[in-house]
Design an enzyme around this catalytic site. Structure first.
Site, PDB file in Angstrom:
ATOM      1  N   GLY A  43     -44.495  29.316 112.613  1.00 15.82           N
ATOM      2  CA  GLY A  43     -43.400  29.694 111.942  1.00 15.82           C
ATOM      3  C   GLY A  43     -42.228  28.631 112.062  1.00 15.82           C
ATOM      4  CD  GLN A  48     -37.024  27.273 114.259  1.00 18.69           C
ATOM      5  OE1 GLN A  48     -37.634  28.066 113.670  1.00 18.69           O
ATOM      6  NE2 GLN A  48     -37.398  27.013 115.414  1.00 18.69           N
ATOM      7  CB  CYS A  91     -39.212  29.130 120.004  1.00 19.34           C
ATOM      8  SG  CYS A  91     -37.521  28.850 118.703  1.00 19.34           S
ATOM      9  CG  LEU A  92     -42.196  25.166 116.271  1.00 20.33           C
ATOM     10  CD1 LEU A  92     -42.485  24.860 114.731  1.00 20.33           C
ATOM     11  CD2 LEU A  92     -43.239  24.435 117.116  1.00 20.33           C
ATOM     12  CG  HIS A 133     -39.526  33.936 116.817  1.00 23.47           C
ATOM     13  ND1 HIS A 133     -39.615  33.747 118.112  1.00 23.47           N
ATOM     14  CD2 HIS A 133     -39.108  32.691 116.131  1.00 23.47           C
ATOM     15  CE1 HIS A 133     -39.367  32.581 118.457  1.00 23.47           C
ATOM     16  NE2 HIS A 133     -38.905  31.990 117.427  1.00 23.47           N
ATOM     17  CD  GLU A 134     -40.170  31.563 112.375  1.00 19.52           C
ATOM     18  OE1 GLU A 134     -39.030  30.890 112.550  1.00 19.52           O
ATOM     19  OE2 GLU A 134     -41.095  31.389 113.508  1.00 19.52           O
ATOM     20  CG  HIS A 137     -35.157  31.076 114.212  1.00 20.82           C
ATOM     21  ND1 HIS A 137     -34.499  30.519 115.233  1.00 20.82           N
ATOM     22  CD2 HIS A 137     -36.518  30.970 114.665  1.00 20.82           C
ATOM     23  CE1 HIS A 137     -35.475  29.970 116.066  1.00 20.82           C
ATOM     24  NE2 HIS A 137     -36.456  30.409 116.102  1.00 20.82           N
TER      25      HIS A 137
END
Ligand code: ZN
Length: 202
Positions: A43, A48, A91-92, A133-134, A137
């Site tokens: 995701g 991000q 996480c990216l 999670h997203e 963000h």
């Protein structure tokens, strides 16, 4: 467009709801999906990529061949959380850092899709974890905020390494100062403009 790493200020920015879904937004989502697949992520939230709006993309298989697993959510809101699950999460924006995070097991989410239609999805297990999670963000919340004290104690070294790398990139002139990044985010928000109080999602 590229994925920003902790502690880039965009990651703590509370994203604005989108007031309009146009070709620019659709192009943004397509680029974010490409970036997500390149990075082998499940995701990616707009913060991000330093785009301060409430849009997220995901694919629970992280497989560009399986487009039917793709989901693009705009202005998502969690209506209901049930149960609990604990699992490893990455996480990216924190490459190679994995931590156990507790999340709701199922969630009901309301959002807009890229056609501007209101949708409601019921997600469970991994899909529910990704969605939570997203959406975090989009509100400037990071997975490390959910780590227990033990998790946080085990990662200060890597967090400091991310902070050093961020400062070095700024010293090398590859990244603007935090203050300038904040100004750019504000300018982006004004540019998108639209109505001052965007409509709720449905
Ligand atoms: Zn993340």
């Amino acid at each position: 467009m590229k994925i920003v790493k902790y502690p880039h200020p965009a990651l703590r920015h509370k994203s604005r709801p989108l007031s309009m879904i146009d070709n620019q937004v659709r192009a943004q989502a397509a680029q974010m999906l490409e970036l997500m697949y390149e990075a082998h992520g499940l995701g990616l939230a707009a913060n991000q990529v330093a785009w301060p709006f409430q849009l997220l993309v995901m694919n629970d298989l992280s497989d560009p061949e399986q487009r039917d697993h793709e989901l693009v959510l705009i202005n998502p809101v969690i209506l209901e959380r049930k149960g609990s699950q604990e699992g490893e999460e990455g996480c990216l924006s924190f490459p190679d850092l994995f931590q156990k995070v507790r999340r709701a097991k199922t969630v009901k989410v309301q959002a807009y899709n890229l056609d501007g239609q209101g949708i409601e999805i019921d997600a469970s297990d991994l899909t529910a974890r990704i969605v939570q999670h997203e959406i975090d963000h989009l509100h400037g919340v990071l997975f490390l905020d959910h780590m227990g004290p033990v998790g946080r104690l085990s990662s200060p070294g890597s967090l400091r390494a991310f902070e050093r790398e961020h400062r070095r990139a700024q010293e090398r002139g590859e990244l603007p100062s935090d203050a300038d990044i904040e100004k750019m985010l504000d300018a982006l928000e004004k540019e998108q403009g639209g109505s001052p109080s965007p409509p709720p999602p449905m």
